[in-house]
Design a protein around this motif. Structure first.
Motif, PDB file in Angstrom:
ATOM      1  N   VAL A 102       0.938  -1.169  -0.218  1.00 30.65           N
ATOM      2  CA  VAL A 102      -0.010   0.139  -0.010  1.00 30.65           C
ATOM      3  C   VAL A 102       0.954   1.312   0.059  1.00 30.65           C
ATOM      4  CG1 VAL A 102      -1.954  -1.200   1.093  1.00 30.65           C
ATOM      5  CG2 VAL A 102      -0.213  -0.046   2.360  1.00 30.65           C
ATOM      6  N   VAL A 103       2.288   1.095   0.253  1.00 35.03           N
ATOM      7  CA  VAL A 103       2.906   2.198   0.293  1.00 35.03           C
ATOM      8  C   VAL A 103       3.801   2.328  -0.782  1.00 35.03           C
ATOM      9  CG1 VAL A 103       4.786   3.367   1.386  1.00 35.03           C
ATOM     10  CG2 VAL A 103       3.178   2.387   2.621  1.00 35.03           C
ATOM     11  N   THR A 104       4.039   3.582  -1.675  1.00 36.58           N
ATOM     12  CA  THR A 104       4.680   3.516  -3.141  1.00 36.58           C
ATOM     13  C   THR A 104       6.252   3.739  -2.780  1.00 36.58           C
ATOM     14  OG1 THR A 104       2.743   4.375  -4.082  1.00 36.58           O
ATOM     15  CG2 THR A 104       4.749   4.874  -4.989  1.00 36.58           C
ATOM     16  N   LEU A 105       7.010   2.948  -3.190  1.00 41.63           N
ATOM     17  CA  LEU A 105       8.491   2.936  -3.392  1.00 41.63           C
ATOM     18  C   LEU A 105       8.721   3.311  -4.628  1.00 41.63           C
ATOM     19  CD1 LEU A 105      11.420   2.590  -1.989  1.00 41.63           C
ATOM     20  CD2 LEU A 105      10.966   0.240  -2.807  1.00 41.63           C
ATOM     21  N   GLY A 106       9.527   4.770  -4.691  1.00 43.51           N
ATOM     22  CA  GLY A 106      10.066   5.092  -5.810  1.00 43.51           C
ATOM     23  C   GLY A 106      11.632   4.911  -6.141  1.00 43.51           C
ATOM     24  N   PRO A 107      11.983   4.853  -7.331  1.00 37.93           N
ATOM     25  CA  PRO A 107      13.540   4.984  -7.742  1.00 37.93           C
ATOM     26  C   PRO A 107      14.313   6.050  -7.042  1.00 37.93           C
ATOM     27  CG  PRO A 107      12.249   5.746  -9.517  1.00 37.93           C
ATOM     28  CD  PRO A 107      11.430   5.409  -8.505  1.00 37.93           C
ATOM     29  N   SER A 108      15.476   5.753  -6.593  1.00 42.32           N
ATOM     30  CA  SER A 108      16.169   6.798  -6.187  1.00 42.32           C
ATOM     31  C   SER A 108      16.713   7.538  -7.258  1.00 42.32           C
ATOM     32  CB  SER A 108      17.414   6.089  -5.650  1.00 42.32           C
ATOM     33  OG  SER A 108      18.473   7.124  -5.028  1.00 42.32           O
ATOM     34  N   LEU A 109      16.607   8.862  -7.402  1.00 44.04           N
ATOM     35  CA  LEU A 109      17.181   9.706  -8.570  1.00 44.04           C
ATOM     36  C   LEU A 109      18.182  10.622  -8.566  1.00 44.04           C
ATOM     37  CD1 LEU A 109      13.139  10.857  -9.463  1.00 44.04           C
ATOM     38  CD2 LEU A 109      14.634   8.949 -10.705  1.00 44.04           C
ATOM     39  N   GLU A 110      19.047  10.387  -9.638  1.00 47.02           N
ATOM     40  CA  GLU A 110      20.154  11.545  -9.529  1.00 47.02           C
ATOM     41  C   GLU A 110      20.161  12.514 -10.335  1.00 47.02           C
ATOM     42  OE1 GLU A 110      23.543   8.992 -10.470  1.00 47.02           O
ATOM     43  OE2 GLU A 110      22.987   7.663  -8.605  1.00 47.02           O
ATOM     44  N   PHE A 111      20.518  13.942 -10.057  1.00 46.44           N
ATOM     45  CA  PHE A 111      19.973  14.970 -10.830  1.00 46.44           C
ATOM     46  C   PHE A 111      21.412  15.712 -11.143  1.00 46.44           C
ATOM     47  CE2 PHE A 111      18.037  19.194 -11.468  1.00 46.44           C
ATOM     48  CZ  PHE A 111      17.064  18.906 -12.431  1.00 46.44           C
ATOM     49  N   ASP A 112      21.216  16.135 -12.502  1.00 45.35           N
ATOM     50  CA  ASP A 112      22.434  16.921 -12.948  1.00 45.35           C
ATOM     51  C   ASP A 112      21.800  18.345 -12.771  1.00 45.35           C
ATOM     52  OD1 ASP A 112      24.584  18.093 -14.211  1.00 45.35           O
ATOM     53  OD2 ASP A 112      23.611  17.683 -16.173  1.00 45.35           O
ATOM     54  N   VAL A 113      22.547  19.129 -11.809  1.00 49.53           N
ATOM     55  CA  VAL A 113      21.953  20.535 -11.440  1.00 49.53           C
ATOM     56  C   VAL A 113      22.246  21.373 -12.756  1.00 49.53           C
ATOM     57  CG1 VAL A 113      22.374  22.518 -10.005  1.00 49.53           C
ATOM     58  CG2 VAL A 113      22.224  20.374  -8.936  1.00 49.53           C
ATOM     59  N   ALA A 114      23.233  21.389 -13.321  1.00 48.67           N
ATOM     60  CA  ALA A 114      23.890  22.317 -14.569  1.00 48.67           C
ATOM     61  C   ALA A 114      22.823  22.040 -15.515  1.00 48.67           C
ATOM     62  CB  ALA A 114      24.999  22.089 -14.747  1.00 48.67           C
ATOM     63  N   GLY A 115      22.524  20.872 -15.884  1.00 46.96           N
ATOM     64  CA  GLY A 115      21.899  20.382 -17.252  1.00 46.96           C
ATOM     65  C   GLY A 115      20.432  20.191 -16.752  1.00 46.96           C
ATOM     66  N   GLU A 116      19.855  20.246 -15.393  1.00 47.78           N
ATOM     67  CA  GLU A 116      18.707  20.268 -15.079  1.00 47.78           C
ATOM     68  C   GLU A 116      17.742  19.031 -15.859  1.00 47.78           C
ATOM     69  OE1 GLU A 116      16.154  23.729 -14.828  1.00 47.78           O
ATOM     70  OE2 GLU A 116      17.635  24.566 -13.394  1.00 47.78           O
ATOM     71  N   GLN A 117      18.887  17.689 -15.562  1.00 51.43           N
ATOM     72  CA  GLN A 117      18.058  16.440 -16.176  1.00 51.43           C
ATOM     73  C   GLN A 117      18.476  15.510 -15.179  1.00 51.43           C
ATOM     74  OE1 GLN A 117      16.783  15.624 -19.466  1.00 51.43           O
ATOM     75  NE2 GLN A 117      16.355  17.660 -19.396  1.00 51.43           N
ATOM     76  N   PHE A 118      17.635  14.469 -15.128  1.00 53.70           N
ATOM     77  CA  PHE A 118      17.844  13.237 -14.174  1.00 53.70           C
ATOM     78  C   PHE A 118      18.890  12.501 -15.099  1.00 53.70           C
ATOM     79  CE2 PHE A 118      13.718  14.321 -12.733  1.00 53.70           C
ATOM     80  CZ  PHE A 118      13.948  14.459 -11.359  1.00 53.70           C
ATOM     81  N   THR A 119      19.744  11.838 -14.363  1.00 54.06           N
ATOM     82  CA  THR A 119      20.981  11.182 -15.236  1.00 54.06           C
ATOM     83  C   THR A 119      20.811   9.886 -14.948  1.00 54.06           C
ATOM     84  OG1 THR A 119      22.501  11.283 -13.054  1.00 54.06           O
ATOM     85  CG2 THR A 119      22.551  12.969 -14.884  1.00 54.06           C
TER      86      THR A 119
END
Length: 142
Positions: A102-119
């Motif tokens: 019943v609880v959602t587990l999402g993926p761990s996300l890495e973010f490139d701050v300069a490019g503003e994209q998930f890597t």
């Protein structure tokens, strides 16, 4: 300037009030045109909002899991173990059967701050923009 937490039956559990009026401060600074009138730099708001949006993206990409699956997934990260343990304790105390998925587990996300994209998750990047509503379109600058 305030926030409230309610129980499922609508009873107020807790209330907080904050110092100052952040929205009013922002509007006053826009009106004055003086950046130094801001209580906090605009970047603070951007980073705060980005953290919330990142959590939302992870949640949208996640799947419902059992308490044991979630506990296992965060094993080895003391801070996450503490937060997940506290959350599961709270849910159990409110009669939520967390032994079912019943609880959602999402993926761990890495973010490139300069490019503003998930890597590390291309699907997450699909949530970074939506089609703008006219006449409020933001021009794309390369």
């Amino acid at each position: 300037g305030r926030a409230q937490v309610f129980a499922p039956n609508g009873r107020e559990i807790e209330r907080w009030t904050g110092e100052g009026n952040h929205f009013g401060n922002f509007l006053a600074a826009v009106a004055s045109g003086r950046r130094e009138d801001l209580a906090a730099d605009v970047l603070e708001g951007h980073v705060s909002a980005a953290l919330c949006h990142t959590a939302n993206v992870s949640h949208r990409l996640g799947e419902q899991r059992t308490a044991s699956e979630i506990t296992s997934a965060v094993s080895g990260n003391p801070l996450l173990e503490q937060f997940v343990g506290s959350m599961l304790e709270h849910l159990r105390a409110n009669e939520i059967d967390v032994d079912r998925p019943v609880v959602t587990l999402g993926p761990s996300l890495e973010f490139d701050v300069a490019g503003e994209q998930f890597t590390n998750n291309e699907a997450a990047n699909d949530y970074l923009r939506r089609e703008d509503r006219q006449p409020f379109a933001v021009p794309q600058v390369a």
